[in-house]
Design an enzyme around this catalytic site. Structure first.
Site, short mmCIF file in Angstrom:
data_model
loop_
_atom_site.label_atom_id
_atom_site.label_comp_id
_atom_site.label_asym_id
_atom_site.label_seq_id
_atom_site.Cartn_x
_atom_site.Cartn_y
_atom_site.Cartn_z
N LYS A 220 30.75 40.36 49.15
CA LYS A 220 31.59 38.95 49.17
C LYS A 220 31.02 38.32 50.54
O LYS A 220 30.35 38.95 51.45
CB LYS A 220 32.92 39.12 49.17
CG LYS A 220 33.20 39.16 47.69
CD LYS A 220 34.83 39.11 47.54
CE LYS A 220 35.17 39.07 46.03
NZ LYS A 220 36.46 39.44 45.60
N ARG A 254 36.63 47.60 43.15
CA ARG A 254 36.03 46.69 42.20
C ARG A 254 34.34 46.62 42.79
O ARG A 254 34.54 45.80 43.81
CB ARG A 254 36.63 45.52 41.78
CG ARG A 254 36.00 44.55 40.64
CD ARG A 254 36.76 43.41 40.63
NE ARG A 254 36.18 42.53 39.62
CZ ARG A 254 35.39 41.73 39.81
NH1 ARG A 254 34.74 41.27 41.05
NH2 ARG A 254 34.77 40.99 39.10
N1 HH2 Z 1 36.70 39.02 42.80
C1 HH2 Z 1 35.75 38.48 41.69
C2 HH2 Z 1 36.24 38.24 40.40
N2 HH2 Z 1 37.14 38.89 39.91
N3 HH2 Z 1 39.13 40.39 40.19
C3 HH2 Z 1 39.77 41.16 41.09
N4 HH2 Z 1 40.96 41.92 40.58
N5 HH2 Z 1 39.83 41.24 42.52
C4 HH2 Z 1 38.53 40.66 42.74
O1 HH2 Z 1 38.27 40.85 44.15
C5 HH2 Z 1 37.42 39.77 42.22
C6 HH2 Z 1 38.10 39.76 40.80
C7 HH2 Z 1 34.57 37.49 42.28
O2 HH2 Z 1 33.53 38.47 42.46
P1 HH2 Z 1 32.56 38.46 41.20
O3 HH2 Z 1 32.95 38.84 39.86
O4 HH2 Z 1 31.33 39.35 41.53
O5 HH2 Z 1 31.93 36.96 41.22
P2 HH2 Z 1 31.94 35.77 40.11
O6 HH2 Z 1 33.48 35.63 40.18
O7 HH2 Z 1 31.24 34.57 40.73
O8 HH2 Z 1 31.68 36.16 38.73
#
Ligand code: HH2
Length: 286
Positions: A220, A254
């Site tokens: 992040k 995660r």
């Molecule tokens: N962060 C993201 C998405 N889902 N769910 C939980 N429970 N906690 C988090 O910190 C979280 C999440 C964002 O990360 P990512 O899935 O890599 O990116 P994107 O939302 O751009 O797909």
């Protein structure tokens, strides 16, 4: 401590790794890498082989400013991936805030609903209640498009804690058992770097709510702010953040980079196992 999910009772006495599977063209760090069903299934298989304890499958990016995807489009992205993932022998989570997707994913056999909006959409609580699924309730404010405008806090730890306590109570009132509930501070969601860091430093206060914690620091922006590194050079920073999150009371991390995180946690566990309890005397140790 345990997490009751649909098919699996997860023992959280050791930290667990949730591997991220973004079936999206535009996720902030891996968009377009596994945005077709076959590539995403291969990614699921790889993450399980690398030691992921849970797979988290998402079909819509939540990065700030991400375009909206409707339920049909989101389901088309993840349907085939979920069907394959539920055969891999680990709990499968669906990362969605849409009740329609929750229902379809539960019918398809997922074990966990991971909702960045903490089941606040109309119908979301009802979609999960009675399913036996585990839930992850995350803190955020507003929508991804506008959330950074709402990143204003007097006491970020207290405000996040108050929100999560309220959402956990709403889930229980809807009939979701407390053993199914995990809470997440929502690092990066409606929070600037200073908020994310203060929240991590105070994360143990969230653990006092009595539910397991899940932390998502992987790749992040705050890690880029600290290290000056672009998104694909944040593995070491992500592992450090994951370990610190575990140190501050998280049971689940995660992550995108499963092998590095699994190795780091193995070293952590080995030290834990070798630690002589404070009450043990030299005599006992012989
Ligand atoms: N962060 C993201 C998405 N889902 N769910 C939980 N429970 N906690 C988090 O910190 C979280 C999440 C964002 O990360 P990512 O899935 O890599 O990116 P994107 O939302 O751009 O797909």
């Amino acid at each position: 401590m345990h997490w009751q999910t649909r098919r699996f009772l997860l023992d959280l006495s050791r930290p667990r790794v949730m591997g991220i599977v973004n079936v999206t063209p535009d996720s902030f760090s891996d968009g377009g890498h596994h945005d077709n069903t076959r590539a995403a299934i291969a990614h699921c298989e790889r993450l399980v082989a690398e030691g992921a304890d849970i797979l988290d499958i998402g079909g819509e990016s939540t990065r700030p400013g991400a375009p909206h995807v409707d339920a049909e489009g989101e389901w088309a992205r993840i349907e085939g991936v979920i069907a394959a993932a539920v055969t891999l022998g680990v709990p499968v989570s669906v990362d969605t805030y849409k009740p329609e997707i929750m229902r379809r994913a539960l019918e398809a056999g997922v074990d966990i609903v991971n909702d960045v909006q903490a089941l606040q959409q109309p119908g979301a609580l009802a979609a999960v209640a009675g399913s036996g699924a585990g839930v992850c309730l995350m803190h955020m404010r507003g929508e991804p498009a506008s959330m950074m405008d709402l990143a204003v806090y007097n006491d970020v730890v207290a405000e996040v804690s108050e929100f999560l306590a309220r959402r956990a109570q709403a889930a229980r009132d809807a009939g979701i058992p407390s053993s199914a509930i995990v809470l997440d501070p929502g690092y990066g969601f409606a929070k600037h770097a200073e908020h994310n860091l203060r929240l991590l430093a105070g994360q143990r206060r969230l653990a006092e709510l009595g539910y397991p914690l899940l932390a998502g620091w992987s790749r992040k922006r705050t890690l880029g702010d600290i290290t000056g590194r672009p998104v694909h050079q944040r593995v070491a920073a992500s592992v450090a953040a994951a370990l610190r999150a575990v140190n501050e009371g998280a049971q689940i991390v995660r992550v995108h980079d499963v092998p590095a995180t699994v190795d780091a946690l193995k070293v952590w566990a080995a030290v834990d196992a070798a630690t002589i309890p404070a009450t043990e005397t030299k005599e006992d140790a012989r």
